[in-house]
Motif scaffolding. Structure first.
Motif, mmCIF file in Angstrom:
data_model
loop_
_atom_site.group_PDB
_atom_site.id
_atom_site.type_symbol
_atom_site.label_atom_id
_atom_site.label_comp_id
_atom_site.label_asym_id
_atom_site.label_seq_id
_atom_site.Cartn_x
_atom_site.Cartn_y
_atom_site.Cartn_z
ATOM 1 N N GLU A 1 35.278 32.588 48.955
ATOM 2 C CA GLU A 1 35.386 32.974 47.546
ATOM 3 C C GLU A 1 36.215 31.963 46.771
ATOM 4 O OE1 GLU A 1 34.649 37.725 47.771
ATOM 5 O OE2 GLU A 1 36.699 37.077 47.576
ATOM 6 N N ARG A 2 37.232 31.404 47.430
ATOM 7 C CA ARG A 2 37.986 30.351 46.743
ATOM 8 C C ARG A 2 37.094 29.161 46.448
ATOM 9 N NH1 ARG A 2 43.411 29.065 49.960
ATOM 10 N NH2 ARG A 2 43.513 27.387 48.446
ATOM 11 N N GLU A 3 36.191 28.843 47.389
ATOM 12 C CA GLU A 3 35.292 27.710 47.174
ATOM 13 C C GLU A 3 34.342 27.997 46.016
ATOM 14 O OE1 GLU A 3 33.097 26.377 50.653
ATOM 15 O OE2 GLU A 3 31.654 25.484 49.300
ATOM 16 N N ALA A 4 33.815 29.238 45.965
ATOM 17 C CA ALA A 4 32.894 29.572 44.869
ATOM 18 C C ALA A 4 33.619 29.528 43.530
ATOM 19 C CB ALA A 4 32.282 30.949 45.100
ATOM 20 N N TRP A 5 34.883 29.926 43.515
ATOM 21 C CA TRP A 5 35.667 29.823 42.273
ATOM 22 C C TRP A 5 35.893 28.376 41.913
ATOM 23 C CZ3 TRP A 5 37.536 30.511 37.802
ATOM 24 C CH2 TRP A 5 38.734 29.931 37.397
ATOM 25 N N ASP A 6 36.206 27.561 42.905
ATOM 26 C CA ASP A 6 36.532 26.169 42.662
ATOM 27 C C ASP A 6 35.324 25.404 42.143
ATOM 28 O OD1 ASP A 6 37.567 23.677 42.682
ATOM 29 O OD2 ASP A 6 37.952 23.564 44.825
ATOM 30 N N LEU A 7 34.197 25.528 42.836
ATOM 31 C CA LEU A 7 33.056 24.687 42.507
ATOM 32 C C LEU A 7 32.162 25.293 41.436
ATOM 33 C CD1 LEU A 7 32.054 23.415 46.042
ATOM 34 C CD2 LEU A 7 33.588 22.390 44.409
ATOM 35 N N LEU A 8 32.143 26.620 41.307
ATOM 36 C CA LEU A 8 31.210 27.232 40.359
ATOM 37 C C LEU A 8 31.880 28.105 39.313
ATOM 38 C CD1 LEU A 8 28.944 27.630 43.226
ATOM 39 C CD2 LEU A 8 27.845 27.219 41.067
ATOM 40 N N GLY A 9 33.172 28.354 39.448
ATOM 41 C CA GLY A 9 33.858 29.112 38.420
ATOM 42 C C GLY A 9 33.522 30.585 38.402
ATOM 43 N N VAL A 10 33.171 31.162 39.539
ATOM 44 C CA VAL A 10 32.967 32.603 39.600
ATOM 45 C C VAL A 10 34.319 33.238 39.933
ATOM 46 C CG1 VAL A 10 31.770 34.465 40.788
ATOM 47 C CG2 VAL A 10 30.610 32.316 40.379
ATOM 48 N N ARG A 11 34.731 34.209 39.112
ATOM 49 C CA ARG A 11 36.045 34.833 39.333
ATOM 50 C C ARG A 11 35.893 36.022 40.267
ATOM 51 N NH1 ARG A 11 40.692 34.162 37.834
ATOM 52 N NH2 ARG A 11 41.257 32.562 36.335
#
Lengths: 386, 158
Positions: free
Chosen positions: B109-119
């Motif tokens: 989830e941290r990766e998805a936040w980092d690369l795609l900006g999903v909170r």
């Protein structure tokens, strides 16, 4: 140190007790450190030499593979996948090709499937040998590391003979493999396996696995219970060392793995020592698989029927394929918008998931144990950071 | 239990779930963001299915919306492989974190936040992971523009 003087008198150590509070210190472990397997960094909070907290910091090798793949066509991506986990390139090519075949519905001829099994298992053997060598180097054993390069050289020579390349072979293609193995190659492969089984494997066993220093530093260190391994998504040898009976080659056989007779190696204790034995025994199982594959390999074509024109998937089609790699189950997710480029590819790497276990395993132990635990998780930073 | 039996069992328990026909390689399910934790908890705890192995997640920027996908596998029934898919609005991609169900989801989830900006709501530690703190933008978004200084152009000497 002068006789009779305490360290405090020499001004070497500050008193640890400060007003009833334990004083901790922060230490940067890595990124440029030989035992971090590339460029892994962790911010350690230490109380003396005891690890209080670990905060892994990733991304030093991040190249945004997921984005680079979006700019390429499906066949162009195959050599790029070698660069994720650069110690098991053939397994990466295999799982990517399997994903695209599942997406496009391409059949793979039988001989190509056998060749894929042979190369995937050969790469697994080489990767596990490097594991033994690198954990030995991290725990100050230099000889096994050098020996492991001897075996890997021989294996790389075989890969070079068949594919033309040593580290990044670009051999497994969508729909099959690139070329058939040269004449006499299987004989050399069997000789290599005999050499491992007769000479190299027992050497590692007596020199390193039964070494009292290695046993003292790894037995009971970093014990991972099976349920924690599953909760954190650990797979592969790390999970199997904790008693999790899961091996995709057995449970959900892909390629032709269901035709071979081999054992799933599992442990009980789940400590660093057991995790090392998993790799040792898996080498023997891989040898068994390769021997049967060489014996049963049929003749025939090596590349299946590919679609005419550029490869395209249907609009909105998606696939997620997993395979058993040397470090655990690695997978590829592909989403298509109907074009020649994949709309989105996500590389699921097992060591990225398993590095989350490091704080859990290392807390309360010494810094030297942390290094043993990190080596036993066998991370390859090219795959973790992608 | 095979995948087909699992599909029947899941649709019996949650008749309103939509089967994602475009997904090859297992069973794809579409659901709304509110139901994610409820369905996930059932899939993890139901003994006949037991999707206890979290096999990663990511998000896809489809330009008009984000699709968050989760892959689940079962250690007890290796035939079962699921993909859960949740569509999120593009202007406010926000969803409940599943780290409470599967602790291994943390870094994904941290990766998805980092690369795609999903909170992810209620995530224990939602920091950037592959880029560095202070990095601007989310590089895997389709409208991402790299704002870092470019290399100097070659100067032509007359």
């Amino acid at each position: 140190m002068a006789e009779g003087m305490s360290p405090e008198e020499l001004g070497m150590v500050e008193p640890i007790e400060t007003g009833g509070e334990r004083r901790t210190m922060q230490l940067n472990f890595g990124p440029q450190h030989p035992s971090t397997h590339g460029v892994f960094r962790a911010v350690l909070t230490l109380d003396g030499e005891t690890v209080v907290d670990v905060d892994p910091v990733l991304g030093y090798l991040h190249r945004n593979h997921d984005y680079i793949y979006q700019l390429m066509t499906y066949p162009q991506i195959v050599p790029m996948t070698d660069r994720t986990d650069y110690l098991s390139p053939l397994n990466n090519e295999l799982v990517y090709s399997m994903a695209v075949e599942e997406l496009l519905g391409i059949e793979v001829p039988e001989r190509a499937q056998y060749l894929r099994v042979i190369f995937a298992e050969l790469n697994r053997i080489l990767s596990h040998f490097l594991y033994i060598g690198s954990i030995a180097l991290d725990l100050a054993g230099y000889q096994p590391f050098l020996l492991s390069w001897r075996e890997r050289e021989l294996g790389y020579d075989l890969i070079e003979k068949a594919t033309g390349q040593r580290m990044f072979p670009n051999y497994i293609r969508i729909g099959g493999v690139h070329n058939d193995v040269p004449e006499g190659w299987t004989g050399e492969l069997l000789e290599f396996l005999d050499f491992i089984e007769r000479e190299a494997w027992p050497e590692y066993k007596t020199l390193w696995m039964e070494n009292p220093i290695f046993k003292a530093r790894s037995e009971g260190v970093g014990v991972l219970p099976g349920e924690v391994a599953i909760a954190y998504g650990a797979t592969g040898p790390v999970a199997r060392a904790s008693g999790v009976r899961r091996d995709l080659r057995k449970d959900r056989p892909y390629l032709v793995y269901d035709r071979f007779d081999f054992e799933m190696v599992t442990g009980e204790k789940g400590d660093t020592y057991e995790r090392s034995w998993m790799r040792m025994y898996e080498i023997l199982e891989s040898i068994k698989i390769i021997r049967q594959a060489v014996r049963d390999m049929p003749d025939g074509p090596i590349l299946g029927q590919l679609p005419r024109g550029p490869m395209k998937a249907a609009k909105g089609a998606e696939v997620f394929t997993v395979a058993e790699g040397p470090r655990g189950e690695h997978g590829v997710y592909i989403a298509s918008d109907g074009g020649v480029h994949p709309y989105r590819i996500h590389w699921f790497s097992p060591t990225f998931t398993m590095l989350q276990l490091l704080p859990y395993l290392a807390k309360g132990l010494k810094v030297a144990d942390l290094i043993a635990i990190l080596a036993s998780l066998d991370p390859v930073m090219g795959e973790v950071d992608r | 239990m095979t995948l087909e039996e699992a599909k029947q069992a899941i649709l019996e328990r949650f008749p309103d779930l939509e089967v994602d026909e475009g997904f090859r390689g297992g069973l794809g399910l579409r659901l709304s963001a509110e139901r994610l934790l409820e369905v996930g908890r059932w899939l993890r705890d139901e003994p006949a299915i037991r999707c206890d192995l979290f096999h990663g997640m990511t998000a896809v920027d489809w330009e008009d919306h984000f699709a968050v996908v989760y892959w689940l596998q079962s250690t007890a029934h290796p035939e079962i492989r699921l993909q859960l898919k949740v569509d999120l609005p593009h202007d406010q991609p926000e969803i409940e974190s599943v780290t409470g169900l599967w602790p291994g989801a943390n870094w994904h989830e941290r990766e998805a936040w980092d690369l795609l900006g999903v909170r992810f709501r209620n995530h224990p530690d939602l920091r950037r992971i592959l880029t560095w703190e202070g990095y601007e933008g989310h590089p895997l978004r389709r409208d991402f523009v790299d704002r870092r200084p470019k290399r100097p152009r070659r100067v032509r000497i007359r």
